[in-house]
Design a protein around this motif. Sequence first.
Motif, PDB file in Angstrom:
ATOM      1  N   ALA A 227      10.011  14.841  13.638  1.00 18.66           N
ATOM      2  CA  ALA A 227       9.445  14.295  14.594  1.00 18.66           C
ATOM      3  C   ALA A 227       8.012  13.952  14.080  1.00 18.66           C
ATOM      4  O   ALA A 227       7.413  12.778  14.341  1.00 18.66           O
ATOM      5  N   ALA A 228       7.308  14.585  13.274  1.00 17.43           N
ATOM      6  CA  ALA A 228       5.960  14.311  12.473  1.00 17.43           C
ATOM      7  C   ALA A 228       6.112  12.808  11.912  1.00 17.43           C
ATOM      8  O   ALA A 228       5.290  12.196  12.005  1.00 17.43           O
ATOM      9  N   ILE A 229       7.141  12.862  11.187  1.00 13.06           N
ATOM     10  CA  ILE A 229       7.265  11.871  10.119  1.00 13.06           C
ATOM     11  C   ILE A 229       7.460  10.451  11.184  1.00 13.06           C
ATOM     12  O   ILE A 229       6.753   9.363  10.943  1.00 13.06           O
ATOM     13  N   ALA A 230       8.252  10.640  12.196  1.00  8.74           N
ATOM     14  CA  ALA A 230       8.571   9.390  13.174  1.00  8.74           C
ATOM     15  C   ALA A 230       7.266   9.053  13.739  1.00  8.74           C
ATOM     16  O   ALA A 230       7.224   7.867  13.951  1.00  8.74           O
ATOM     17  N   VAL A 231       6.569   9.804  14.113  1.00  7.42           N
ATOM     18  CA  VAL A 231       5.214   9.609  14.806  1.00  7.42           C
ATOM     19  C   VAL A 231       4.400   8.936  13.835  1.00  7.42           C
ATOM     20  O   VAL A 231       3.689   7.800  14.412  1.00  7.42           O
ATOM     21  N   ALA A 232       4.316   9.402  12.604  1.00 12.96           N
ATOM     22  CA  ALA A 232       3.544   8.686  11.714  1.00 12.96           C
ATOM     23  C   ALA A 232       3.876   7.317  11.401  1.00 12.96           C
ATOM     24  O   ALA A 232       3.233   6.452  11.194  1.00 12.96           O
ATOM     25  N   VAL A 233       5.233   7.103  11.361  1.00 16.28           N
ATOM     26  CA  VAL A 233       5.751   5.771  10.904  1.00 16.28           C
ATOM     27  C   VAL A 233       5.484   4.879  12.070  1.00 16.28           C
ATOM     28  O   VAL A 233       5.084   3.801  12.011  1.00 16.28           O
ATOM     29  N   GLU A 234       5.711   5.343  13.276  1.00 12.99           N
ATOM     30  CA  GLU A 234       5.358   4.521  14.614  1.00 12.99           C
ATOM     31  C   GLU A 234       3.994   4.166  14.517  1.00 12.99           C
ATOM     32  O   GLU A 234       3.638   3.011  14.989  1.00 12.99           O
ATOM     33  N   TYR A 235       2.972   4.958  14.422  1.00 10.03           N
ATOM     34  CA  TYR A 235       1.728   4.681  14.251  1.00 10.03           C
ATOM     35  C   TYR A 235       1.229   3.733  13.180  1.00 10.03           C
ATOM     36  O   TYR A 235       0.619   2.848  13.659  1.00 10.03           O
ATOM     37  N   LEU A 236       1.742   3.768  12.284  1.00 10.51           N
ATOM     38  CA  LEU A 236       1.357   3.102  11.066  1.00 10.51           C
ATOM     39  C   LEU A 236       1.859   1.508  11.424  1.00 10.51           C
ATOM     40  O   LEU A 236       1.323   0.565  11.004  1.00 10.51           O
ATOM     41  N   SER A 237       2.980   1.708  12.016  1.00 12.67           N
ATOM     42  CA  SER A 237       3.860   0.162  12.655  1.00 12.67           C
ATOM     43  C   SER A 237       2.897  -0.386  13.554  1.00 12.67           C
ATOM     44  O   SER A 237       2.329  -1.657  13.258  1.00 12.67           O
ATOM     45  N   ARG A 238       2.265   0.375  14.239  1.00 13.21           N
ATOM     46  CA  ARG A 238       1.300  -0.325  15.247  1.00 13.21           C
ATOM     47  C   ARG A 238       0.138  -0.643  14.806  1.00 13.21           C
ATOM     48  O   ARG A 238      -0.391  -1.716  15.466  1.00 13.21           O
TER      49      ARG A 238
ATOM     50  N   SER B 151       0.839  -1.196   0.078  1.00 11.14           N
ATOM     51  CA  SER B 151      -0.155   0.065  -0.137  1.00 11.14           C
ATOM     52  C   SER B 151       0.835   1.096  -0.068  1.00 11.14           C
ATOM     53  O   SER B 151       2.054   1.153   0.485  1.00 11.14           O
ATOM     54  N   ILE B 152       0.327   2.426  -0.716  1.00  7.95           N
ATOM     55  CA  ILE B 152       0.913   3.687  -0.537  1.00  7.95           C
ATOM     56  C   ILE B 152      -0.027   4.575   0.460  1.00  7.95           C
ATOM     57  O   ILE B 152      -1.122   4.806   0.112  1.00  7.95           O
ATOM     58  N   ILE B 153       0.634   5.021   1.670  1.00  4.35           N
ATOM     59  CA  ILE B 153      -0.280   5.438   2.757  1.00  4.35           C
ATOM     60  C   ILE B 153       0.255   7.103   2.696  1.00  4.35           C
ATOM     61  O   ILE B 153       1.620   7.324   2.977  1.00  4.35           O
ATOM     62  N   PRO B 154      -0.389   8.037   2.155  1.00  2.00           N
ATOM     63  CA  PRO B 154      -0.070   9.488   2.246  1.00  2.00           C
ATOM     64  C   PRO B 154      -0.111  10.182   3.738  1.00  2.00           C
ATOM     65  O   PRO B 154      -1.060   9.580   4.400  1.00  2.00           O
ATOM     66  N   VAL B 155       1.003  10.492   4.117  1.00  2.00           N
ATOM     67  CA  VAL B 155       1.037  11.001   5.354  1.00  2.00           C
ATOM     68  C   VAL B 155       1.146  12.655   5.068  1.00  2.00           C
ATOM     69  O   VAL B 155       2.259  13.290   4.512  1.00  2.00           O
ATOM     70  N   LEU B 156       0.006  13.248   5.329  1.00  2.00           N
ATOM     71  CA  LEU B 156      -0.139  14.771   5.200  1.00  2.00           C
ATOM     72  C   LEU B 156       0.293  15.357   6.597  1.00  2.00           C
ATOM     73  O   LEU B 156      -0.168  15.320   7.485  1.00  2.00           O
ATOM     74  N   LEU B 157       1.411  16.382   6.304  1.00  2.00           N
ATOM     75  CA  LEU B 157       2.146  17.234   7.374  1.00  2.00           C
ATOM     76  C   LEU B 157       1.300  18.519   7.481  1.00  2.00           C
ATOM     77  O   LEU B 157       1.398  19.238   6.626  1.00  2.00           O
TER      78      LEU B 157
END
Length: 125
Positions: A92-103, A10-16
Amino acid sequence: MTLAPTSPRSIIPVLLCGGQGARLWPLSTPEIPKAFLSLTSEPSLFENTLHRVRNSTLFKAPLIVGHRDHAAMLKSFNATLLLEPRAANTAAAIAVAVEYLSRQHHGDALILVCPCDHDVKDQAV
């Protein structure tokens, strides 16, 4: 040119969408930062970014990372929200998004990081 994923991931857009509204003052303010303004056209820069990732054959539903003070403006969109308690930075915003998606068991998904305060003219896909 047609953009197609090279794998079934999947490609998940992360909008900052977290800005502080300080760099484009007086148009942009802490209450309404640049991403929520219609600077070059209607709708806002944020809405234009959201529109660019609506192609469901290419993208999953977006994940929006924004400031909690802007929650009311962000909640009207059909997307998952991660609300920051205070302004941090892009990394920091990207790291939080990656952590959330991983969980959420999306650890193998591709992400497309999209700052929401940019005006993108060439949108051909």
